[in-house]
Design a protein around this motif. Structure first.
Motif, PDB file in Angstrom:
ATOM      1  N   LEU A 283       0.821  -1.206   0.000  1.00 44.66           N
ATOM      2  CA  LEU A 283       0.000   0.000   0.000  1.00 44.66           C
ATOM      3  C   LEU A 283       0.855   1.256   0.000  1.00 44.66           C
ATOM      4  O   LEU A 283       1.969   1.268   0.543  1.00 44.66           O
ATOM      5  N   PRO A 284       0.363   2.353  -0.567  1.00 46.42           N
ATOM      6  CA  PRO A 284       1.109   3.611  -0.558  1.00 46.42           C
ATOM      7  C   PRO A 284       1.243   4.167   0.858  1.00 46.42           C
ATOM      8  O   PRO A 284       0.447   3.857   1.758  1.00 46.42           O
ATOM      9  N   THR A 285       2.217   5.009   1.043  1.00 42.98           N
ATOM     10  CA  THR A 285       2.424   5.692   2.320  1.00 42.98           C
ATOM     11  C   THR A 285       1.192   6.522   2.681  1.00 42.98           C
ATOM     12  O   THR A 285       0.601   7.186   1.827  1.00 42.98           O
ATOM     13  N   GLY A 286       0.784   6.448   3.932  1.00 42.97           N
ATOM     14  CA  GLY A 286      -0.363   7.216   4.396  1.00 42.97           C
ATOM     15  C   GLY A 286      -1.681   6.494   4.294  1.00 42.97           C
ATOM     16  O   GLY A 286      -2.712   7.021   4.724  1.00 42.97           O
ATOM     17  N   MET A 287      -1.676   5.267   3.756  1.00 35.94           N
ATOM     18  CA  MET A 287      -2.891   4.479   3.625  1.00 35.94           C
ATOM     19  C   MET A 287      -2.865   3.361   4.657  1.00 35.94           C
ATOM     20  O   MET A 287      -1.849   2.677   4.828  1.00 35.94           O
ATOM     21  N   GLN A 288      -3.975   3.171   5.378  1.00 36.00           N
ATOM     22  CA  GLN A 288      -4.046   2.150   6.411  1.00 36.00           C
ATOM     23  C   GLN A 288      -4.885   0.968   5.914  1.00 36.00           C
ATOM     24  O   GLN A 288      -5.986   1.154   5.391  1.00 36.00           O
ATOM     25  N   LEU A 289      -4.349  -0.227   6.082  1.00 35.69           N
ATOM     26  CA  LEU A 289      -5.095  -1.424   5.731  1.00 35.69           C
ATOM     27  C   LEU A 289      -6.276  -1.585   6.673  1.00 35.69           C
ATOM     28  O   LEU A 289      -6.142  -1.446   7.893  1.00 35.69           O
ATOM     29  N   ASP A 290      -7.447  -1.859   6.140  1.00 32.69           N
ATOM     30  CA  ASP A 290      -8.636  -2.121   6.936  1.00 32.69           C
ATOM     31  C   ASP A 290      -8.745  -3.639   7.121  1.00 32.69           C
ATOM     32  O   ASP A 290      -8.569  -4.396   6.155  1.00 32.69           O
ATOM     33  N   THR A 291      -9.033  -4.081   8.326  1.00 37.13           N
ATOM     34  CA  THR A 291      -9.114  -5.515   8.598  1.00 37.13           C
ATOM     35  C   THR A 291     -10.426  -5.859   9.285  1.00 37.13           C
ATOM     36  O   THR A 291     -11.077  -5.004   9.895  1.00 37.13           O
ATOM     37  N   TRP A 292     -10.780  -7.131   9.202  1.00 35.77           N
ATOM     38  CA  TRP A 292     -11.975  -7.676   9.857  1.00 35.77           C
ATOM     39  C   TRP A 292     -11.524  -8.780  10.796  1.00 35.77           C
ATOM     40  O   TRP A 292     -10.977  -9.786  10.349  1.00 35.77           O
ATOM     41  N   GLU A 293     -11.719  -8.544  12.083  1.00 42.05           N
ATOM     42  CA  GLU A 293     -11.319  -9.501  13.114  1.00 42.05           C
ATOM     43  C   GLU A 293      -9.866  -9.934  12.926  1.00 42.05           C
ATOM     44  O   GLU A 293      -9.521 -11.117  13.042  1.00 42.05           O
ATOM     45  N   GLY A 294      -9.018  -8.955  12.613  1.00 34.57           N
ATOM     46  CA  GLY A 294      -7.587  -9.187  12.510  1.00 34.57           C
ATOM     47  C   GLY A 294      -7.098  -9.731  11.195  1.00 34.57           C
ATOM     48  O   GLY A 294      -5.887  -9.949  11.025  1.00 34.57           O
ATOM     49  N   ARG A 295      -7.983  -9.950  10.238  1.00 37.73           N
ATOM     50  CA  ARG A 295      -7.592 -10.482   8.947  1.00 37.73           C
ATOM     51  C   ARG A 295      -7.858  -9.461   7.849  1.00 37.73           C
ATOM     52  O   ARG A 295      -8.861  -8.754   7.857  1.00 37.73           O
ATOM     53  N   ALA A 296      -6.906  -9.394   6.915  1.00 41.09           N
ATOM     54  CA  ALA A 296      -7.149  -8.638   5.690  1.00 41.09           C
ATOM     55  C   ALA A 296      -7.910  -9.526   4.715  1.00 41.09           C
ATOM     56  O   ALA A 296      -7.941 -10.754   4.868  1.00 41.09           O
TER      57      ALA A 296
END
Length: 239
Positions: free
Chosen positions: A38-51
């Motif tokens: 992912l680019p800098t400044g973007m946060q991965l969104d997860t569901w119950e700890g999993r992408a």
């Protein structure tokens, strides 16, 4: 609209389209394996700890700018994307690793206007009753190879995902993100009615869509189907 997690823009939308015969195939994956892309400044969104990585085949129709008409041969084509889910500035959305399409003009327009990683592909799709057969082979010069082949169909009645459910988290995304070659991140808004979802069955015979990010898709996917969704989109804006 109450089904949205945040309001739609008040400025005029610029593009409309229909998404048809769409299947969400989602696999839970290691967050670190996805976040590194992912680019800098973007946060991965997860569901119950999993992408989640999603492979989404569908057809596009009625693609046209506001106050114009469909153009034969340009306004309808199949598309398949590889995606994950992110947040930027607290706004949830979709990050596309790739979008393959069988329309060369649309590929180039989307790359230029929206900074989206569209690629040329040779694609085939056919409907037999409720069964959708679908195949895609990337042909874009200089791009990593990617291919998909399979069949899918709905297997239940139409429902709207409950807020807070995995189905809602995977599908209720009213923003997309892209980045230019300098790493500048952009946000594009879309709007539509709640997804008319159905449970689905699928048989996938070829799927190399995720090899471009080095994350294998293992096991049976989480499946959802949507027959049709009418969508409006806005121009992207720098975040």
């Amino acid at each position: 609209m109450t089904h949205r997690p945040f309001p739609a823009p008040t400025s005029p939308w610029v593009l409309q389209m229909r998404w048809l015969d769409l299947c969400f195939l989602h696999w839970p994956v290691d967050p670190e394996a996805v976040a590194r892309h992912l680019p800098t400044g973007m946060q991965l969104d997860t569901w119950e700890g999993r992408a989640y990585l999603g492979v989404v085949p569908f057809r596009m129709e009625g693609i046209r700018p506001r106050a114009t008409f469909d153009v034969p041969g340009v306004s309808a084509f199949p598309e398949i994307n590889l995606r994950t889910y992110v947040t930027v500035g607290g706004v949830p959305g979709v990050w596309f690793f790739s979008l393959d399409a069988a329309q060369r003009l649309a590929v180039r327009a989307a790359r230029l206007a929206f900074h989206l990683p569209y690629f040329d592909a040779r694609m085939w799709t056919a409907r037999q009753g409720e069964l959708i057969r679908y195949a895609s082979l990337r042909t874009h010069r200089g791009a990593a190879p990617a291919s998909f082949a399979g069949a899918y169909q709905p297997s239940g009645s139409v429902f709207h995902a409950q807020p807070g459910s995995l189905e809602d988290w995977l599908t209720a995304r009213y923003a997309l993100y892209s980045a230019d070659r300098h790493g500048t991140v952009f946000r594009g808004h879309i709007d539509h009615a709640p997804w008319p979802l159905q449970r689905a069955r699928a048989e996938v015979t070829i799927n190399t869509m995720s090899e471009q990010v080095g994350v294998p898709l293992v096991g049976e996917p989480h499946l959802l189907y949507a027959n049709r969704l009418d969508v409006r989109a806005w121009l992207i804006e720098r975040v």
